[in-house]
Design an enzyme around this catalytic site. Structure first.
Site, PDB file in Angstrom:
ATOM      1  N   LYS A   1       0.545  -1.340   0.330  1.00 53.53           N
ATOM      2  CA  LYS A   1       0.092  -0.150   0.262  1.00 53.53           C
ATOM      3  C   LYS A   1       0.940   1.282  -0.118  1.00 53.53           C
ATOM      4  O   LYS A   1       0.733   2.047  -0.860  1.00 53.53           O
ATOM      5  CB  LYS A   1      -0.622  -0.257   1.324  1.00 53.53           C
ATOM      6  CG  LYS A   1      -1.636   1.163   0.886  1.00 53.53           C
ATOM      7  CD  LYS A   1      -2.653   0.390   1.805  1.00 53.53           C
ATOM      8  CE  LYS A   1      -2.916   0.437   3.967  1.00 53.53           C
ATOM      9  NZ  LYS A   1      -2.435   0.664   4.311  1.00 53.53           N
TER      10      LYS A   1
ATOM     11  N   THR B   1       4.309   1.514  -0.459  1.00 57.48           N
ATOM     12  CA  THR B   1       4.637   1.613  -1.726  1.00 57.48           C
ATOM     13  C   THR B   1       4.060   2.202  -3.506  1.00 57.48           C
ATOM     14  O   THR B   1       4.283   3.056  -4.060  1.00 57.48           O
ATOM     15  CB  THR B   1       5.332   0.280  -2.307  1.00 57.48           C
ATOM     16  OG1 THR B   1       6.310  -0.501  -1.234  1.00 57.48           O
ATOM     17  CG2 THR B   1       5.590   0.280  -3.644  1.00 57.48           C
TER      18      THR B   1
ATOM     19  N   ARG C   1       2.262   8.488   6.863  1.00 59.48           N
ATOM     20  CA  ARG C   1       2.153   8.106   8.371  1.00 59.48           C
ATOM     21  C   ARG C   1       3.762   8.015   8.588  1.00 59.48           C
ATOM     22  O   ARG C   1       4.350   7.146   7.480  1.00 59.48           O
ATOM     23  CB  ARG C   1       1.779   7.461   8.883  1.00 59.48           C
ATOM     24  CG  ARG C   1       0.045   6.785   9.126  1.00 59.48           C
ATOM     25  CD  ARG C   1      -1.067   6.074   9.412  1.00 59.48           C
ATOM     26  NE  ARG C   1      -0.058   5.051   8.743  1.00 59.48           N
ATOM     27  CZ  ARG C   1      -0.680   3.414   9.275  1.00 59.48           C
ATOM     28  NH1 ARG C   1      -1.543   3.866  10.366  1.00 59.48           N
ATOM     29  NH2 ARG C   1      -0.750   2.767   8.776  1.00 59.48           N
TER      30      ARG C   1
ATOM     31  N   LYS D   1       7.199  -6.068  10.853  1.00 61.87           N
ATOM     32  CA  LYS D   1       6.569  -5.340   9.621  1.00 61.87           C
ATOM     33  C   LYS D   1       7.917  -4.431   9.196  1.00 61.87           C
ATOM     34  O   LYS D   1       8.046  -4.714   8.404  1.00 61.87           O
ATOM     35  CB  LYS D   1       5.643  -4.517  10.234  1.00 61.87           C
ATOM     36  CG  LYS D   1       5.260  -4.224   9.186  1.00 61.87           C
ATOM     37  CD  LYS D   1       3.712  -2.213   9.815  1.00 61.87           C
ATOM     38  CE  LYS D   1       3.117  -2.375   8.503  1.00 61.87           C
ATOM     39  NZ  LYS D   1       3.685  -1.228   8.429  1.00 61.87           N
TER      40      LYS D   1
ATOM     41  N   ALA E   1      -3.935   1.218  13.438  1.00 64.72           N
ATOM     42  CA  ALA E   1      -5.212   1.085  12.410  1.00 64.72           C
ATOM     43  C   ALA E   1      -6.174   0.235  13.137  1.00 64.72           C
ATOM     44  O   ALA E   1      -7.165   0.185  12.800  1.00 64.72           O
ATOM     45  CB  ALA E   1      -5.593   1.851  11.222  1.00 64.72           C
TER      46      ALA E   1
ATOM     47  N   PHE F   1      -3.293  -0.378   6.784  1.00 66.48           N
ATOM     48  CA  PHE F   1      -3.999  -1.809   7.188  1.00 66.48           C
ATOM     49  C   PHE F   1      -5.181  -2.709   5.756  1.00 66.48           C
ATOM     50  O   PHE F   1      -5.236  -1.257   4.840  1.00 66.48           O
ATOM     51  CB  PHE F   1      -4.426  -2.636   8.069  1.00 66.48           C
ATOM     52  CG  PHE F   1      -3.683  -3.115   9.553  1.00 66.48           C
ATOM     53  CD1 PHE F   1      -2.101  -3.833   9.254  1.00 66.48           C
ATOM     54  CD2 PHE F   1      -4.146  -2.105  10.825  1.00 66.48           C
ATOM     55  CE1 PHE F   1      -1.478  -3.783   9.864  1.00 66.48           C
ATOM     56  CE2 PHE F   1      -2.558  -2.367  11.841  1.00 66.48           C
ATOM     57  CZ  PHE F   1      -2.099  -2.701  11.437  1.00 66.48           C
TER      58      PHE F   1
ATOM     59  N   PHE G   1       3.096  -9.298  -9.954  1.00 69.39           N
ATOM     60  CA  PHE G   1       4.503  -9.959  -9.902  1.00 69.39           C
ATOM     61  C   PHE G   1       4.899 -10.842 -10.941  1.00 69.39           C
ATOM     62  O   PHE G   1       3.886 -11.068 -11.534  1.00 69.39           O
ATOM     63  CB  PHE G   1       3.845 -11.037  -8.179  1.00 69.39           C
ATOM     64  CG  PHE G   1       4.188 -10.192  -6.936  1.00 69.39           C
ATOM     65  CD1 PHE G   1       5.356 -10.669  -5.617  1.00 69.39           C
ATOM     66  CD2 PHE G   1       3.404  -9.295  -6.193  1.00 69.39           C
ATOM     67  CE1 PHE G   1       5.241  -9.882  -4.465  1.00 69.39           C
ATOM     68  CE2 PHE G   1       3.755  -8.393  -5.470  1.00 69.39           C
ATOM     69  CZ  PHE G   1       4.182  -9.069  -4.201  1.00 69.39           C
TER      70      PHE G   1
ATOM     71  N   TRP H   1       7.485  -1.525  -8.091  1.00 63.26           N
ATOM     72  CA  TRP H   1       8.455  -1.137  -7.190  1.00 63.26           C
ATOM     73  C   TRP H   1       9.809  -1.304  -8.242  1.00 63.26           C
ATOM     74  O   TRP H   1      10.245  -1.052  -7.991  1.00 63.26           O
ATOM     75  CB  TRP H   1       7.872  -2.695  -6.631  1.00 63.26           C
ATOM     76  CG  TRP H   1       9.296  -3.038  -5.479  1.00 63.26           C
ATOM     77  CD1 TRP H   1       9.267  -3.369  -4.270  1.00 63.26           C
ATOM     78  CD2 TRP H   1      10.165  -4.388  -5.178  1.00 63.26           C
ATOM     79  NE1 TRP H   1       9.922  -3.714  -3.528  1.00 63.26           N
ATOM     80  CE2 TRP H   1      10.728  -4.459  -4.303  1.00 63.26           C
ATOM     81  CE3 TRP H   1      10.080  -4.457  -6.491  1.00 63.26           C
ATOM     82  CZ2 TRP H   1      12.065  -5.077  -4.297  1.00 63.26           C
ATOM     83  CZ3 TRP H   1      11.686  -5.607  -7.206  1.00 63.26           C
ATOM     84  CH2 TRP H   1      12.181  -5.494  -5.135  1.00 63.26           C
TER      85      TRP H   1
END
Length: 555
Positions: free
Chosen positions: A70, A72, A93, A104, A272, A300, A381, A409
């Site tokens: 998200k 990225t 954030r 994470k 969140a 999230f 991907f 990415w």
């Protein structure tokens, strides 16, 4: 393959003054924190000469260990819009140290779609979280000192609700007994710690409109109750002035840049799943005055972050998004369809078909509950097959929503041009933004509406303790506050094992508490905790500093 930190270090950052000039920021409004970071004057957001830009919210499907990307996507979308010649600012954030050293990892994007300097952003940055922790713990110290010095307010030590905090995952601190060692060392009582991002002060700072509002909100914080069950506030302890002094600089948004030198404001970071999960109102409003487009994200999945962004932050700050981006991956959708992480590399249309309802439910919430334009961004991907991508596109089109492949990415802004073009188109579409509930409804009704409309559950059941608390909060005048659901991020339900898009489940609310300073009621469900623990192999084990002083192992 290069790591995120290697990619970030290979790009030459611009001095932050140059980034500021490109964004139209007066140098007098900058407070430099080295060459590549600065704080921004709060006066920027009050500029009446420039109309606000268009606000774009990036959210996602229910998260899985397969990853969605998200942040990225948020960064890459902003870079793509900048490549199109749009004046754009990204607003994110700040990461918490706990997850960075836990499971994470960092939260500055990834690959060629990052905000930099990523080491600074993921570690101490400009000290905002330390200031929040200091203000939180100052208030805790003043509570216990008040009791020690005679307890003129009649605070019941058994009913103190204010906990201490530290910005690190540490399950050992969830419940403690302090004040031991005799009378001179305080009053013995049960206590505990939250992680800093779960502190109400984090929520207060992120929802405050200016310093005056910040101080007023801090004064309203309820720290506990008296022996005759009356609430006690930080204002009654005369703590709000000193707390504001600690937070004065933390209130100012932080300016950094993306790898492609797009201006990025990174500020605030409530979780969140236990708070409202959005960057600060000050950061968003500042970005809206600087850019014609602002790309921001919520934490999230959309059932948590987007719901709170729309029902709490937008309501409080008077904001209205022009478009919503729903991030998904084929891999994650197949995991929602029942596959294990080790099975995601092979084409499996059956599993994808079973997992797609999760994406479609989130999309329907945005378009049919909140009535906002939406696009699905599929992070591509190498293992994704054309048949799988076609299936995602077909199902989304049945809801009237387009799909854009995102390759930010690996390609940076260039890999997000198709997504950017669709977002710009959506920003021109009319919309009738609607909240999912009316604040005038009862506390129970608001919770049930969230469960039915957003989670697609059957109903919500309040445990006896929660029912009693609902009556007490309504009697104290808090009944018309919005509701902040504290729920697992891994499912629409309060059971993290229910993947996909479950229906006819019941959400159990075990307790309610008021965050009077932030201005919402927190409904705690399931086994949600406000202090995470470290995993079996913490990310901290891989983080180090080489002989030249460079941080390694950070991702």
């Amino acid at each position: 393959m290069k790591t995120d930190i290697e990619i970030a270090r290979a790009v030459q950052m611009k001095p932050i003054e140059q980034v500021a000039v490109g964004a139209g920021i007066d140098p007098a409004c900058l407070e430099l924190y080295g060459r590549y970071k600065a704080k921004l004057d709060l006066g920027i957001m009050k500029n009446t000469d420039k109309p606000d830009g268009k606000l774009i919210l990036v959210t996602a499907i229910t998260p899985t260990p397969a990853g969605e990307g998200k942040t990225t996507t948020t960064v890459g979308l902003a870079d793509a819009m900048a490549r199109m010649g749009k004046k754009v600012v990204v607003a994110l954030r700040e990461p918490s140290l706990g997850p960075v050293f836990g499971v994470k990892g960092g939260a500055a994007g990834g690959g060629y779609a990052q905000v930099v300097p990523m080491e600074d952003i993921n570690l101490h940055f400009t000290g905002d979280f330390h200031a929040i922790g200091a203000a939180n713990n100052l208030l805790a110290a003043m509570i216990d000192n008040h009791i020690y010095q005679g307890n003129a307010l009649g605070i019941d030590p058994r009913r103190i609700t204010w906990r201490r905090c530290v910005d690190m995952n540490d399950r050992q601190l969830r419940f403690v007994v302090d004040g031991l060692g005799g009378r001179v060392n305080g009053t013995p009582r049960e206590d505990g710690y939250d992680i800093t991002v779960a502190s109400e002060i984090m929520a207060v700072l992120c929802l405050a409109s200016d310093l005056k509002d910040l101080k007023a909100r801090l004064a309203r914080i309820i720290v506990g109750y008296t022996y005759d069950q009356q609430p006690v506030t930080a204002g009654q302890l005369k703590a709000q002035g000193a707390m504001t002094a600690l937070l004065k600089d933390a209130m100012k948004p932080n300016l950094v840049q993306t790898l492609e030198h797009t201006p990025a404001i990174v500020h605030g970071g409530p979780f969140a799943n236990i708070a409202h999960g959005c960057n600060s109102v000050a950061a968003t409003r500042t970005a809206l005055k600087l850019g014609d487009y602002v790309v921001t994200e919520a934490g999230f999945g959309a059932d948590l972050g987007a719901e709170k962004f729309l029902d709490i932050k937008c309501r409080v700050a008077g904001l209205k998004p022009q478009a919503v981006v729903m991030v998904a991956t084929v891999r994650a959708l197949k995991m929602h369809g029942g596959l294990k992480k080790t099975q995601l590399g092979e084409e499996n249309l059956e599993a994808l078909e079973k997992g797609l309802p999760n994406l479609l439910a989130h999309v329907a919430n945005i378009t049919q509950v909140y009535h906002l334009p939406c696009v699905v961004a599929v992070n591509r991907f190498p293992t994704d097959t054309q048949a799988e991508l076609d299936l995602v596109q077909e199902r989304c089109r049945q809801l009237g929503v387009n799909v854009a492949l995102s390759e930010v990415w690996g390609k940076g802004g260039e890999g997000g041009l198709a997504l950017a073009q669709e977002v710009v188109r959506l920003c021109q579409q009319p919309s009738d933004f609607t909240f999912s509930y009316d604040c005038a409804d009862t506390i129970e009704s608001k919770i049930r509406q969230i469960v039915r409309k957003i989670y697609h559950g059957k109903t919500a059941v309040l445990a006896p303790q929660a029912k009693k608390q609902a009556r007490e909060l309504a009697a104290l005048g808090f009944g018309e506050l919005p509701v902040c659901m504290a729920k697992t991020q891994y499912s629409f339900s309060d059971n993290p094992k229910l993947l996909g898009a479950p229906e006819d489940f019941t959400v159990t609310v075990r307790s309610l508490k008021v965050s009077a300073g932030a201005g919402f009621i927190v409904a705690l469900t399931g086994d949600i905790m406000t202090m995470p623990g470290l995993p079996p192999i913490p990310a901290a084990e891989s983080i180090d500093v080489d002989d030249e002083g460079n941080i390694v192992g950070l991702f």
